[in-house]
Design a protein around this motif. Sequence first.
Motif, PDB file in Angstrom:
ATOM      1  N   ASP A 181       2.031  -6.348  16.212  1.00  0.00           N
ATOM      2  CA  ASP A 181       2.628  -4.948  15.891  1.00  0.00           C
ATOM      3  C   ASP A 181       4.045  -4.884  16.343  1.00  0.00           C
ATOM      4  OD1 ASP A 181      -0.107  -4.687  14.724  1.00  0.00           O
ATOM      5  OD2 ASP A 181      -1.151  -3.646  15.845  1.00  0.00           O
ATOM      6  N   THR A 182       3.951  -4.809  18.002  1.00  0.00           N
ATOM      7  CA  THR A 182       5.215  -4.654  18.097  1.00  0.00           C
ATOM      8  C   THR A 182       5.907  -4.691  17.489  1.00  0.00           C
ATOM      9  OG1 THR A 182       4.031  -4.791  20.586  1.00  0.00           O
ATOM     10  CG2 THR A 182       6.371  -3.972  21.097  1.00  0.00           C
ATOM     11  N   LEU A 183       6.325  -6.212  17.220  1.00  0.00           N
ATOM     12  CA  LEU A 183       8.430  -6.600  16.460  1.00  0.00           C
ATOM     13  C   LEU A 183       7.981  -5.719  15.108  1.00  0.00           C
ATOM     14  CD1 LEU A 183       6.992 -10.775  16.912  1.00  0.00           C
ATOM     15  CD2 LEU A 183       8.099  -9.287  17.505  1.00  0.00           C
ATOM     16  N   VAL A 184       6.262  -5.706  14.561  1.00  0.00           N
ATOM     17  CA  VAL A 184       7.084  -4.892  13.303  1.00  0.00           C
ATOM     18  C   VAL A 184       7.718  -3.250  13.524  1.00  0.00           C
ATOM     19  CG1 VAL A 184       6.115  -3.528  11.334  1.00  0.00           C
ATOM     20  CG2 VAL A 184       5.191  -5.394  12.473  1.00  0.00           C
ATOM     21  N   ASP A 185       7.207  -3.109  15.003  1.00  0.00           N
ATOM     22  CA  ASP A 185       7.280  -1.434  15.687  1.00  0.00           C
ATOM     23  C   ASP A 185       9.261  -1.290  16.007  1.00  0.00           C
ATOM     24  OD1 ASP A 185       5.092  -0.089  14.870  1.00  0.00           O
ATOM     25  OD2 ASP A 185       4.640   0.007  16.733  1.00  0.00           O
ATOM     26  N   TYR A 186       9.401  -2.262  16.513  1.00  0.00           N
ATOM     27  CA  TYR A 186      10.737  -2.570  17.045  1.00  0.00           C
ATOM     28  C   TYR A 186      11.695  -2.453  15.621  1.00  0.00           C
ATOM     29  CZ  TYR A 186       8.912  -2.707  22.000  1.00  0.00           C
ATOM     30  OH  TYR A 186       8.728  -2.270  22.887  1.00  0.00           O
ATOM     31  N   ALA A 187      11.543  -3.189  14.997  1.00  0.00           N
ATOM     32  CA  ALA A 187      11.247  -4.189  13.803  1.00  0.00           C
ATOM     33  C   ALA A 187      12.515  -3.417  12.972  1.00  0.00           C
ATOM     34  CB  ALA A 187      11.380  -5.135  12.778  1.00  0.00           C
ATOM     35  N   LEU A 188      11.352  -1.535  12.514  1.00  0.00           N
ATOM     36  CA  LEU A 188      11.310  -1.223  11.236  1.00  0.00           C
ATOM     37  C   LEU A 188      12.622   0.370  11.756  1.00  0.00           C
ATOM     38  CD1 LEU A 188       7.674  -0.861   9.488  1.00  0.00           C
ATOM     39  CD2 LEU A 188      10.324  -2.698   9.371  1.00  0.00           C
ATOM     40  N   HIS A 189      12.095   0.033  13.400  1.00  0.00           N
ATOM     41  CA  HIS A 189      13.092   1.494  14.202  1.00  0.00           C
ATOM     42  C   HIS A 189      14.634   1.193  13.907  1.00  0.00           C
ATOM     43  CE1 HIS A 189      14.696   4.261  16.626  1.00  0.00           C
ATOM     44  NE2 HIS A 189      15.507   3.562  17.380  1.00  0.00           N
ATOM     45  N   GLY A 190      14.931  -0.763  13.730  1.00  0.00           N
ATOM     46  CA  GLY A 190      16.053  -1.199  13.546  1.00  0.00           C
ATOM     47  C   GLY A 190      16.330  -0.706  11.311  1.00  0.00           C
ATOM     48  N   LEU A 191      15.532  -0.547  10.895  1.00  0.00           N
ATOM     49  CA  LEU A 191      15.882  -1.074   9.688  1.00  0.00           C
ATOM     50  C   LEU A 191      15.831   0.107   9.084  1.00  0.00           C
ATOM     51  CD1 LEU A 191      13.481  -4.146   8.798  1.00  0.00           C
ATOM     52  CD2 LEU A 191      16.107  -4.036   9.281  1.00  0.00           C
ATOM     53  N   THR A 229       0.792  -0.845  -0.295  1.00  0.00           N
ATOM     54  CA  THR A 229       0.085  -0.222   0.097  1.00  0.00           C
ATOM     55  C   THR A 229       0.888   0.782   0.136  1.00  0.00           C
ATOM     56  OG1 THR A 229       0.017  -0.105   2.160  1.00  0.00           O
ATOM     57  CG2 THR A 229      -1.556  -1.467   1.218  1.00  0.00           C
ATOM     58  N   GLY A 230       1.805   1.057   0.022  1.00  0.00           N
ATOM     59  CA  GLY A 230       2.748   1.996   0.268  1.00  0.00           C
ATOM     60  C   GLY A 230       3.716   2.107   1.615  1.00  0.00           C
ATOM     61  N   ASP A 231       2.938   1.580   2.930  1.00  0.00           N
ATOM     62  CA  ASP A 231       2.381   2.534   3.938  1.00  0.00           C
ATOM     63  C   ASP A 231       3.998   0.507   4.970  1.00  0.00           C
ATOM     64  OD1 ASP A 231       2.516   1.523   7.181  1.00  0.00           O
ATOM     65  OD2 ASP A 231       0.896   3.123   6.919  1.00  0.00           O
ATOM     66  N   LEU A 232       4.648   0.606   4.831  1.00  0.00           N
ATOM     67  CA  LEU A 232       4.924  -0.748   4.812  1.00  0.00           C
ATOM     68  C   LEU A 232       4.590  -1.300   6.467  1.00  0.00           C
ATOM     69  CD1 LEU A 232       7.798  -2.619   4.615  1.00  0.00           C
ATOM     70  CD2 LEU A 232       9.424  -1.441   5.350  1.00  0.00           C
ATOM     71  N   ALA A 233       5.136  -0.253   7.444  1.00  0.00           N
ATOM     72  CA  ALA A 233       4.588  -0.670   8.462  1.00  0.00           C
ATOM     73  C   ALA A 233       2.646  -1.656   8.853  1.00  0.00           C
ATOM     74  CB  ALA A 233       4.257   0.245   9.294  1.00  0.00           C
ATOM     75  N   ALA A 234       2.022  -0.882   8.286  1.00  0.00           N
ATOM     76  CA  ALA A 234       1.081  -1.351   7.922  1.00  0.00           C
ATOM     77  C   ALA A 234       0.835  -2.584   7.194  1.00  0.00           C
ATOM     78  CB  ALA A 234      -0.255  -0.075   6.926  1.00  0.00           C
ATOM     79  N   GLY A 279      13.630   4.465   0.210  1.00  0.00           N
ATOM     80  CA  GLY A 279      13.654   4.641   0.622  1.00  0.00           C
ATOM     81  C   GLY A 279      12.869   4.739   2.598  1.00  0.00           C
ATOM     82  N   ASP A 280      12.167   3.591   2.308  1.00  0.00           N
ATOM     83  CA  ASP A 280      12.027   3.679   3.799  1.00  0.00           C
ATOM     84  C   ASP A 280      12.534   2.037   4.098  1.00  0.00           C
ATOM     85  OD1 ASP A 280      10.092   5.144   3.038  1.00  0.00           O
ATOM     86  OD2 ASP A 280       8.615   3.418   2.239  1.00  0.00           O
ATOM     87  N   VAL A 281      13.710   1.701   3.960  1.00  0.00           N
ATOM     88  CA  VAL A 281      14.731   0.721   4.466  1.00  0.00           C
ATOM     89  C   VAL A 281      16.067   1.424   3.801  1.00  0.00           C
ATOM     90  CG1 VAL A 281      15.518  -1.958   4.387  1.00  0.00           C
ATOM     91  CG2 VAL A 281      12.875  -1.173   4.837  1.00  0.00           C
TER      92      VAL A 281
END
Length: 216
Positions: A203-213, A100-105, A167-169
């Motif tokens: 959801d928390t796993l995604v938030d934590y992971a994307l903070h690092g990526l 959708t263009g929103d990686l986290a979602a 450019g999101d990762v």
Amino acid sequence: MAAQKPAHAPTPASERPHPDVSRRSQRSRQAIYDAALALVVEVGYPKTTIEGIAARAGVGKQTIYRWWSSKADVLLEAFLDLSEQAARAAGEETYTFPDTGDLAADLKAVLRATVDELRDPKFEAPSRALAAEGVVNEQLGREFVTKLLEPSLQLYVGRLRAAQDAGDVRPEIDPRIGLELFVAPLAQRWLQRSGPISHAYTDTLVDYALHGLAPR
């Protein structure tokens, strides 16, 4: 006037309809799949036997052994078929990854669906059985990874690569390693029953992971 064939005369063999062997074989296969999956849910994998599957499916043991060498092979193929049916029920030929263009979602949506599947008894019991058997049965373990796990993981790889292009990762991230930041903890917690799995957890796993990526 042409001679009439007597009404009671038998139909020559060449004129009789031939049974559709392929259709009959497919019906038998599906019955065996359904029986194997049902028994694993009802009695567990250790108590599931070829004899039990055959009796439940209404076929002879020799029919099963003609196609498979073990109950593990039956279950693996049955689970593949179940996964394909689930994809078709969702209106897809195969599973796809949303973009959708929103990686986290997108990641959260897929992992939430994964949680729902892992908590569904018809998926959970055979999944656990195959994962456990794959540890001691090297050949089955390779097939389990190749046919079931790797195709799904490659969908994550593709989505993360698209996120890199957007450019999101960070570009130096290896997507195959990056996906393990949220997939591996979920798999470990589920397999070891070391804690509850829920939408909030993934959801928390995604938030934590994307903070690092994410880009610095």
